[in-house]
Design an enzyme around this catalytic site. Structure first.
Site, PDB file in Angstrom:
ATOM      1  N   ARG A 133       0.512   7.862  -2.622  1.00 43.32           N
ATOM      2  CA  ARG A 133       1.341   8.740  -1.558  1.00 43.32           C
ATOM      3  C   ARG A 133       2.574   8.996  -1.634  1.00 43.32           C
ATOM      4  O   ARG A 133       2.908  10.053  -1.714  1.00 43.32           O
ATOM      5  CB  ARG A 133       0.236   8.158  -0.214  1.00 43.32           C
ATOM      6  CG  ARG A 133      -1.243   9.165   0.025  1.00 43.32           C
ATOM      7  CD  ARG A 133      -1.314   8.144   1.164  1.00 43.32           C
ATOM      8  NE  ARG A 133      -2.050   6.181   0.806  1.00 43.32           N
ATOM      9  CZ  ARG A 133      -2.013   5.444   1.926  1.00 43.32           C
ATOM     10  NH1 ARG A 133      -1.626   5.637   3.079  1.00 43.32           N
ATOM     11  NH2 ARG A 133      -1.886   4.895   1.769  1.00 43.32           N
ATOM     12  N   TRP A 134       2.718   7.822  -2.131  1.00 46.73           N
ATOM     13  CA  TRP A 134       4.553   8.129  -2.668  1.00 46.73           C
ATOM     14  C   TRP A 134       4.496   8.764  -3.455  1.00 46.73           C
ATOM     15  O   TRP A 134       5.901   9.557  -3.553  1.00 46.73           O
ATOM     16  CB  TRP A 134       5.099   6.466  -2.693  1.00 46.73           C
ATOM     17  CG  TRP A 134       6.725   6.636  -2.866  1.00 46.73           C
ATOM     18  CD1 TRP A 134       7.496   6.480  -2.451  1.00 46.73           C
ATOM     19  CD2 TRP A 134       7.244   6.988  -4.042  1.00 46.73           C
ATOM     20  NE1 TRP A 134       9.133   6.370  -2.483  1.00 46.73           N
ATOM     21  CE2 TRP A 134       8.392   6.785  -4.194  1.00 46.73           C
ATOM     22  CE3 TRP A 134       6.415   7.172  -6.129  1.00 46.73           C
ATOM     23  CZ2 TRP A 134       9.776   6.932  -4.865  1.00 46.73           C
ATOM     24  CZ3 TRP A 134       8.010   6.784  -6.567  1.00 46.73           C
ATOM     25  CH2 TRP A 134       8.669   6.931  -6.930  1.00 46.73           C
ATOM     26  N   THR A 179     -10.345  -6.568  -6.488  1.00 48.34           N
ATOM     27  CA  THR A 179     -11.281  -6.311  -7.084  1.00 48.34           C
ATOM     28  C   THR A 179     -12.121  -5.377  -6.749  1.00 48.34           C
ATOM     29  O   THR A 179     -12.419  -4.942  -7.602  1.00 48.34           O
ATOM     30  CB  THR A 179     -12.671  -7.580  -6.515  1.00 48.34           C
ATOM     31  OG1 THR A 179     -12.577  -7.824  -4.851  1.00 48.34           O
ATOM     32  CG2 THR A 179     -11.977  -8.951  -6.642  1.00 48.34           C
ATOM     33  N   GLU A 236       0.084 -13.865  12.449  1.00 47.86           N
ATOM     34  CA  GLU A 236       0.178 -11.744  13.312  1.00 47.86           C
ATOM     35  C   GLU A 236       0.321 -11.127  12.195  1.00 47.86           C
ATOM     36  O   GLU A 236       0.280 -11.004  10.777  1.00 47.86           O
ATOM     37  CB  GLU A 236       1.702 -12.248  13.734  1.00 47.86           C
ATOM     38  CG  GLU A 236       1.810 -13.590  14.853  1.00 47.86           C
ATOM     39  CD  GLU A 236       1.080 -13.542  15.875  1.00 47.86           C
ATOM     40  OE1 GLU A 236       1.074 -11.718  16.217  1.00 47.86           O
ATOM     41  OE2 GLU A 236       0.202 -14.025  16.769  1.00 47.86           O
ATOM     42  N   ARG A 241       0.375   9.389 -10.432  1.00 43.23           N
ATOM     43  CA  ARG A 241       0.167   8.299  -9.242  1.00 43.23           C
ATOM     44  C   ARG A 241       1.145   6.866 -10.424  1.00 43.23           C
ATOM     45  O   ARG A 241       1.420   5.965  -9.343  1.00 43.23           O
ATOM     46  CB  ARG A 241      -0.961   7.636  -9.038  1.00 43.23           C
ATOM     47  CG  ARG A 241      -2.047   9.089  -8.353  1.00 43.23           C
ATOM     48  CD  ARG A 241      -3.605   8.130  -7.970  1.00 43.23           C
ATOM     49  NE  ARG A 241      -3.596   6.688  -7.858  1.00 43.23           N
ATOM     50  CZ  ARG A 241      -3.671   6.329  -6.369  1.00 43.23           C
ATOM     51  NH1 ARG A 241      -3.680   7.038  -5.437  1.00 43.23           N
ATOM     52  NH2 ARG A 241      -3.891   5.295  -6.153  1.00 43.23           N
ATOM     53  N   ASP A 297       0.708  -1.716   0.012  1.00 42.08           N
ATOM     54  CA  ASP A 297      -0.222   0.055  -0.350  1.00 42.08           C
ATOM     55  C   ASP A 297       0.943   0.938   0.024  1.00 42.08           C
ATOM     56  O   ASP A 297       2.217   1.526   0.591  1.00 42.08           O
ATOM     57  CB  ASP A 297      -0.872   0.545   1.510  1.00 42.08           C
ATOM     58  CG  ASP A 297      -2.285   0.910   1.870  1.00 42.08           C
ATOM     59  OD1 ASP A 297      -2.302   0.867  -0.035  1.00 42.08           O
ATOM     60  OD2 ASP A 297      -2.365   1.658   1.850  1.00 42.08           O
ATOM     61  N   GLY A 298       0.491   2.309  -1.012  1.00 43.01           N
ATOM     62  CA  GLY A 298       0.847   3.718  -0.553  1.00 43.01           C
ATOM     63  C   GLY A 298       1.583   4.349  -1.850  1.00 43.01           C
ATOM     64  O   GLY A 298       2.529   5.184  -1.972  1.00 43.01           O
ATOM     65  N   ARG A 316      -6.183  -2.501   7.845  1.00 42.91           N
ATOM     66  CA  ARG A 316      -7.645  -2.803   7.440  1.00 42.91           C
ATOM     67  C   ARG A 316      -6.844  -3.832   7.190  1.00 42.91           C
ATOM     68  O   ARG A 316      -5.642  -3.855   5.867  1.00 42.91           O
ATOM     69  CB  ARG A 316      -8.150  -2.125   6.984  1.00 42.91           C
ATOM     70  CG  ARG A 316      -7.765  -0.789   6.938  1.00 42.91           C
ATOM     71  CD  ARG A 316      -8.621  -0.216   5.693  1.00 42.91           C
ATOM     72  NE  ARG A 316      -8.053   0.613   4.849  1.00 42.91           N
ATOM     73  CZ  ARG A 316      -7.833   2.161   4.201  1.00 42.91           C
ATOM     74  NH1 ARG A 316      -7.736   2.265   5.561  1.00 42.91           N
ATOM     75  NH2 ARG A 316      -7.377   2.461   3.417  1.00 42.91           N
ATOM     76  N   ASN A 358      -9.761  -2.709  -6.995  1.00 37.21           N
ATOM     77  CA  ASN A 358      -9.648  -1.388  -8.157  1.00 37.21           C
ATOM     78  C   ASN A 358      -9.902  -1.457  -8.784  1.00 37.21           C
ATOM     79  O   ASN A 358      -9.231  -0.451  -9.951  1.00 37.21           O
ATOM     80  CB  ASN A 358      -7.922  -2.139  -7.944  1.00 37.21           C
ATOM     81  CG  ASN A 358      -6.707  -2.187  -6.721  1.00 37.21           C
ATOM     82  OD1 ASN A 358      -6.316  -3.218  -6.478  1.00 37.21           O
ATOM     83  ND2 ASN A 358      -7.903  -0.982  -5.250  1.00 37.21           N
ATOM     84  N   TRP A 359     -11.149  -2.086  -9.763  1.00 41.67           N
ATOM     85  CA  TRP A 359     -11.573  -1.262 -11.096  1.00 41.67           C
ATOM     86  C   TRP A 359     -11.909  -0.133 -10.643  1.00 41.67           C
ATOM     87  O   TRP A 359     -12.034   0.439 -11.733  1.00 41.67           O
ATOM     88  CB  TRP A 359     -12.861  -2.705 -11.553  1.00 41.67           C
ATOM     89  CG  TRP A 359     -11.644  -4.206 -11.752  1.00 41.67           C
ATOM     90  CD1 TRP A 359     -11.640  -5.155 -11.321  1.00 41.67           C
ATOM     91  CD2 TRP A 359     -10.568  -4.686 -12.622  1.00 41.67           C
ATOM     92  NE1 TRP A 359     -11.080  -6.251 -11.803  1.00 41.67           N
ATOM     93  CE2 TRP A 359     -10.883  -5.895 -12.967  1.00 41.67           C
ATOM     94  CE3 TRP A 359     -10.137  -3.383 -14.218  1.00 41.67           C
ATOM     95  CZ2 TRP A 359      -9.510  -6.768 -13.516  1.00 41.67           C
ATOM     96  CZ3 TRP A 359      -9.803  -4.186 -14.569  1.00 41.67           C
ATOM     97  CH2 TRP A 359      -9.877  -5.491 -14.656  1.00 41.67           C
TER      98      TRP A 359
END
Length: 251
Positions: A28-29, A70, A214, A37, A24-25, A201, A72-73
């Site tokens: 934003r990176w 699924t 974990e 993006r 993830d990210g 999440r 991300n579409w």
């Protein structure tokens, strides 16, 4: 998380067999650097190469990467089209290194919905590395945990209705055998889940399989997630007492 930035020593006997990562990210990176993006996604895919090698050399047996969900579409068409091209570029360029590292590629998800070139690249990667005996690099591509459970339930119900499966015999093993991770056998359930970028999440990822995983949430955006950060995440895992619902004999 990870206030201590030093690289800890790991216990080779307690390396998690299966590590799953929600990468993830990327967006934003890129935004932080005033880049589009897609530049973040490109940097993220380059980092897959780095972390794959680090995980393999660490002794991890399965590395599952959440590459495209699924959901991300729903992103803009231009971004989705770019994301669909990344596996093609990745496998074309990185295949010699994967073979040299003895890494075996597997891809799971609703693959029929992917563009033909993406499907073909994934199938070719699986075929070209099928004889490798080292770490499994398992891409979750067009994958959703709820959809996976729905499909498994539908398949089990069909077998029961056809009389080939006794409903009273359905148990956890039955469900696991109908999930997309069934090819991983005893390694299907991640020991450790890492999510980058500071979000905390699961985002519809491996909902059945992560019942006792974990969880480590790393603040770094995925392109900044280095082998040292991976080592710290595994050290965090090794410091925990996994009881799987039981109690410590010393408690």
């Amino acid at each position: 998380m990870f206030a201590d930035k030093s690289t800890p020593a790991l216990d080779p006997a307690r390396i998690p067999a299966h590590v799953a990562i929600i990468m993830d990210g990327n967006g934003r990176w890129a935004k932080k650097r005033f880049l589009p993006r897609i530049a973040g996604h490109k940097a993220g895919m380059e980092n897959v190469k780095v972390i794959t090698k680090a995980a393999s050399r660490m002794g991890i047996k399965v590395l599952t990467l959440y590459a495209f969900s699924t959901e991300n579409w729903k992103r803009p068409d231009a971004e989705v089209n770019y994301l669909m091209s990344l596996p093609v570029d990745f496998f074309n360029v990185f295949m010699p290194e994967l073979i040299a590292e003895n890494v075996r590629v597997q891809v799971m998800g609703e693959l029929a919905a992917l563009p033909a070139k993406t499907r073909q690249a994934a199938a070719a990667a699986e075929a070209d590395t099928a004889q490798n005996t080292g770490m499994i690099l398992n891409f979750a591509l067009n994958y959703g945990g709820r959809d996976e459970l729905i499909e498994a339930t539908r398949a089990i119900a069909t077998e029961a209705a056809a009389g080939t499966l006794d409903p009273t015999a359905i148990d956890g093993d039955t469900v696991a055998a109908h999930l997309m991770t069934n090819r991983l056998g005893a390694l299907a359930d991640p020991d450790l889940l890492i999510r980058t970028s500071g979000e905390e999440r699961l985002s519809n990822f491996l909902l059945w399989q992560m019942a006792y995983s974990e969880l480590v949430f790393a603040p770094e955006y995925w392109p900044d997630f280095t082998p040292s950060v991976l080592t710290r995440a595994v050290a965090d895992y090794q410091a925990r007492d996994r009881r799987f619902g039981g109690i410590d004999a010393n408690s």
